[in-house]
Design a protein around this motif. Structure first.
Motif, mmCIF file in Angstrom:
data_model
loop_
_atom_site.group_PDB
_atom_site.id
_atom_site.type_symbol
_atom_site.label_atom_id
_atom_site.label_comp_id
_atom_site.label_asym_id
_atom_site.label_seq_id
_atom_site.Cartn_x
_atom_site.Cartn_y
_atom_site.Cartn_z
ATOM 1 N N SER A 81 -17.424 22.586 -12.055
ATOM 2 C CA SER A 81 -17.177 21.147 -12.181
ATOM 3 C C SER A 81 -18.481 20.369 -12.122
ATOM 4 C CB SER A 81 -16.229 20.674 -11.081
ATOM 5 O OG SER A 81 -14.975 21.305 -11.189
ATOM 6 N N THR A 131 -20.292 20.825 -15.298
ATOM 7 C CA THR A 131 -19.739 19.959 -16.343
ATOM 8 C C THR A 131 -20.292 18.548 -16.220
ATOM 9 O OG1 THR A 131 -17.702 21.266 -16.349
ATOM 10 C CG2 THR A 131 -17.610 19.078 -17.351
ATOM 11 N N LEU A 132 -20.382 18.048 -14.982
ATOM 12 C CA LEU A 132 -20.939 16.716 -14.754
ATOM 13 C C LEU A 132 -22.386 16.647 -15.235
ATOM 14 C CD1 LEU A 132 -20.866 13.861 -13.527
ATOM 15 C CD2 LEU A 132 -21.529 14.892 -11.336
ATOM 16 N N THR A 169 -24.072 14.321 -18.373
ATOM 17 C CA THR A 169 -25.232 13.437 -18.245
ATOM 18 C C THR A 169 -26.281 13.718 -19.313
ATOM 19 O OG1 THR A 169 -26.340 14.939 -16.697
ATOM 20 C CG2 THR A 169 -24.911 13.242 -15.755
ATOM 21 N N SER A 226 -28.955 20.086 -12.326
ATOM 22 C CA SER A 226 -28.746 18.968 -11.400
ATOM 23 C C SER A 226 -29.944 18.686 -10.501
ATOM 24 C CB SER A 226 -27.522 19.255 -10.506
ATOM 25 O OG SER A 226 -26.384 19.489 -11.277
#
Length: 401
Positions: free
Chosen positions: A181, A184-185, A189, A343
């Motif tokens: 998840s 995916t975020l 972006t 990230s």
């Protein structure tokens, strides 16, 4: 008691009190000794003997001085590129060994933060070296290549390796879904800047794209910090309570005693990081000339070659752990490493570029963005059930090729 006995005992008594006081040389020496080598830890000689000679992979360390000589003596570009390329591979393995040995002796929070910070140290070092030399295309392609190689090629090979011994392999589906998840975020972006760039109808420059990229990078770093906190403090719902502390690769490969003391591992981590930064600088400096002379596209160097050299040892470990039916570790290496890059490493490089005056953005080429989105979608679909087999692995490998 006689006066002679009293006179004899008083100096001994004073020495005893002096030794127990906190400000004496003896007490200071004891504290220093405890830091250098705690009780039960390997000695310095044992630590560095294992560190340097504990793996045949370290034979490639001979290319570290050769890369420096090739750079400063201006040897042929093929030698400069090849020597630097081969030198980074064992250095990446040593960085991982140092981090794992330190993590095995630290508490849960410090171990998690250490692995989060140095889990992709080579990518960070190579990325910063390329960024400071204004090789923005190399930065972007190497980061994207690391993500794709982890979630497609390495995860696919791991699933195939696991399927060689058993029909199905199992891993914790809830933990994998939480990781996917966040992946995916991070992928979304990267899609937004591409959509913004495609929708623009003017040529006003990159001001708006820079604002979006830098703002998104800050948000991603904050989300990643929250993700680390979530992993460290709120894992009861994801894993068994007794196994909730972070486990390193070294601990799962060899669950025996520590191979290095904390002090030796700390110094090793610092030294190898510095040496890796020099070798990465030599490598990036040779890419331009190497690509022009041998007609090798920079995209190929960034997408394929650099991710292989930065993660070779980790990739071998992932496949071997899958073969030994330790699929949770395989998922941590592949998906977790991709999350760190998407990230943490990519936003960090955007911030470093902001500080250093280099206009690095989160805008990748449209084709690359589509490939990343499709790859993440495929991974999310196939790991939902917490099971894997060789057929799913073949799908990943075929898509990667």
């Amino acid at each position: 008691m006689s006066a002679t006995e009293t006179t004899t005992l008083l100096p001994n008594h004073r020495r005893t009190l002096s030794n127990h006081s906190t400000g004496t040389p003896a007490a200071f020496s004891h504290r220093v000794s405890a830091f250098i080598k705690a009780e039960g830890e390997p000695s310095w000689l044992q630590s560095y003997r294992w560190f340097l000679f504990g793996n045949y992979f370290n034979v490639l360390l001979v290319f570290v001085p050769l890369s420096a000589l090739a750079h400063y003596l201006h040897w042929d570009v093929s030698l400069r590129f090849s020597f630097s390329f081969l030198a980074i591979m064992p250095l990446a393995k040593l960085l991982g060994d140092s981090t794992d040995q330190m993590s095995s002796k630290l508490g849960q929070t410090l171990a998690g933060l250490l692995n989060a910070s140095f889990g992709n140290a080579v990518e960070i070092i190579v990325g910063i070296a390329a960024l400071l030399q204004d090789e923005l295309r190399i930065v972007q392609t190497s980061m994207l290549g690391s993500i794709l190689s982890n979630i497609l090629l390495v995860l696919g090979c791991s699933f195939v390796a696991g399927g060689m011994k058993r029909l199905e392999s199992h891993f914790k589906a809830t933990a994998a879904q939480a990781s996917s998840s966040l992946m995916t975020l991070a992928c979304i972006t990267l899609v937004i800047p591409a959509a913004y760039q495609s929708a623009r109808s003017d040529d006003s420059g990159n001001e708006g794209l820079l604002v979006i990229s830098r703002g998104t990078a800050i948000i991603l770093l904050l989300v990643y910090i929250a993700y680390i906190y979530f992993q460290l403090k709120i894992q009861d719902g994801l894993t068994d309570h007794e196994n909730s502390s972070p486990t390193t690769i070294t601990q799962l490969e060899d669950e025996g005693e520590a191979k290095m003391s904390v002090a030796a591992a700390s110094i090793s981590l610092l030294l190898v990081t510095v040496i890796t930064s020099f070798c990465a600088d030599y490598l990036v400096a040779s890419i331009e000339e190497f690509a022009e002379r041998y007609h090798v596209p920079k995209a190929f160097i960034g997408l394929i070659l650099l991710p292989i050299v930065a993660n070779a040892a980790e990739h071998v470990t992932s496949v071997w752990m899958a073969f030994e039916d330790k699929m949770d570790l395989t998922m941590t290496i592949c998906v977790g490493s991709s999350i760190q890059i998407a990230s943490f490493v990519v936003p960090l490089l955007v911030i470093v570029g902001w500080i250093s005056g280099h206009e690095l953005t989160l805008y990748f080429a449209n084709f690359e963005t589509i490939v990343l989105f499709a790859s993440v979608l495929l991974v999310n679909t196939l790991i939902q059930d917490g099971k894997s087999n060789y057929m799913e692995g073949l799908m990943f490998v075929v898509f990667a090729v």
